[in-house]
Design an enzyme around this catalytic site. Sequence first.
Site, PDB file in Angstrom:
ATOM      1  N   LYS A 172      36.936  15.979 135.899  1.00 19.98           N
ATOM      2  CA  LYS A 172      36.420  14.739 135.303  1.00 19.98           C
ATOM      3  C   LYS A 172      35.040  14.978 134.678  1.00 19.98           C
ATOM      4  O   LYS A 172      34.758  14.508 133.568  1.00 19.98           O
ATOM      5  CB  LYS A 172      36.350  13.631 136.371  1.00 19.98           C
TER       6      LYS A 172
ATOM      7  N   ASP B 254      39.212   3.260 137.007  1.00 16.36           N
ATOM      8  CA  ASP B 254      40.473   3.692 137.616  1.00 16.36           C
ATOM      9  C   ASP B 254      41.557   2.611 137.479  1.00 16.36           C
ATOM     10  O   ASP B 254      42.746   2.895 137.659  1.00 16.36           O
ATOM     11  CB  ASP B 254      40.263   3.955 139.122  1.00 16.36           C
TER      12      ASP B 254
ATOM     13  N   GLN C 174      36.240   8.520 144.421  1.00 19.51           N
ATOM     14  CA  GLN C 174      37.352   9.460 144.550  1.00 19.51           C
ATOM     15  C   GLN C 174      38.079   9.218 145.867  1.00 19.51           C
ATOM     16  O   GLN C 174      37.464   9.118 146.922  1.00 19.51           O
ATOM     17  CB  GLN C 174      36.812  10.905 144.468  1.00 19.51           C
TER      18      GLN C 174
HETATM   19  N1  GUN Z   1      42.730  10.589 144.072  1.00 22.00           N
HETATM   20  C1  GUN Z   1      43.902  11.022 143.549  1.00 22.00           C
HETATM   21  N2  GUN Z   1      44.116  10.452 142.353  1.00 22.00           N
HETATM   22  C2  GUN Z   1      43.070   9.630 142.120  1.00 22.00           C
HETATM   23  C3  GUN Z   1      42.721   8.758 141.042  1.00 22.00           C
HETATM   24  O1  GUN Z   1      43.422   8.599 140.031  1.00 22.00           O
HETATM   25  N3  GUN Z   1      41.532   8.097 141.175  1.00 22.00           N
HETATM   26  C4  GUN Z   1      40.743   8.228 142.276  1.00 22.00           C
HETATM   27  N4  GUN Z   1      39.617   7.513 142.340  1.00 22.00           N
HETATM   28  N5  GUN Z   1      41.045   9.015 143.288  1.00 22.00           N
HETATM   29  C5  GUN Z   1      42.203   9.709 143.207  1.00 22.00           C
END
Ligand code: GUN
Length: 290
Positions: A52, A119, A96
């Site tokens: 990211k 998200d 996350q």
């Molecule tokens: N953990 C696994 N996939 C994701 C996601 O798309 N967003 C977040 N915040 N955590 C994750």
Amino acid sequence: MKLLDGKKCAESLVGDIARKVAGYVASGLRKPHMTIILVGEHAPSESYVKSKIKSCENAGFDSALLRFPETITEAELLAKIEEINGDQSTDGLIVQLPLPKHINQQNIINAISPDKDIDGFHPTNFGRMTLGQKAFRPATAYGICKLLQFYEIPTRGKHCVVIGRSNIVGKPISIMLSNDFDIGNATVTLTHIETPRELLLDETRRADIVIVAVGIPGFVTEDMVREGVVLIDVGINRLEDGRIVGDVDFANVKNKCSWITPVPGGVGRMTVAALMINTLMAYQNNFHLS
Ligand code: GUN
């Protein structure tokens, strides 16, 4: 069989975003800014967060990674989120997942300002998306739609079977593909852990598009799909020998597919690209840009 190349598609989308951002910055605006909260130590999360941050660099965004120890309390984390919610210098906030067991994940998601929820997990955004209104769409599901769009794979009138009903992937993609969206208007069957095996096979064997997000290596086998299927593999599973594989028995299934996503290099890259699209939208909302 043709590959749905998530890397190529993501690079194209991020390139488009970077050009827009360069224009905004040239006109005197600050860069878009993404904040990521990472709690504890979890190897897959480290790798997702790294990609990211890298993508932010490629898009011309600023980013901040806030690390907290496993021992942080829910109240402390909520206070931090409250602070970032009020911070005008950041556009998007990601917490996350997964979080340590002593923290209630839903409480945390609900605390993120819907305006910064890139998200698309907050009930406001999820609800708006479900109703077909403008919203931040859940990033993995949105990324899958963007990948289908990039390769001009039609969804209108198609029979799509989703395996897995998680809030992050299965549930939102099933809603998005059945909604009257650009990439939508499909007839969708959502199957899950309680779907009897025979019913699952009946559905997957006549599907035009199969999307699997169950986290089980090799779950989708050759006998489960028909010739010419479009197969979207959302799984990212690390084997004991260190290899990363999806939820599809790729080597044996691929020749039956008209299109298939590789793992890695498929949907994973698209999740990050969709987050970039959502962050740009949050930024444009903040500055009243179109
Ligand atoms: N953990 C696994 N996939 C994701 C996601 O798309 N967003 C977040 N915040 N955590 C994750």
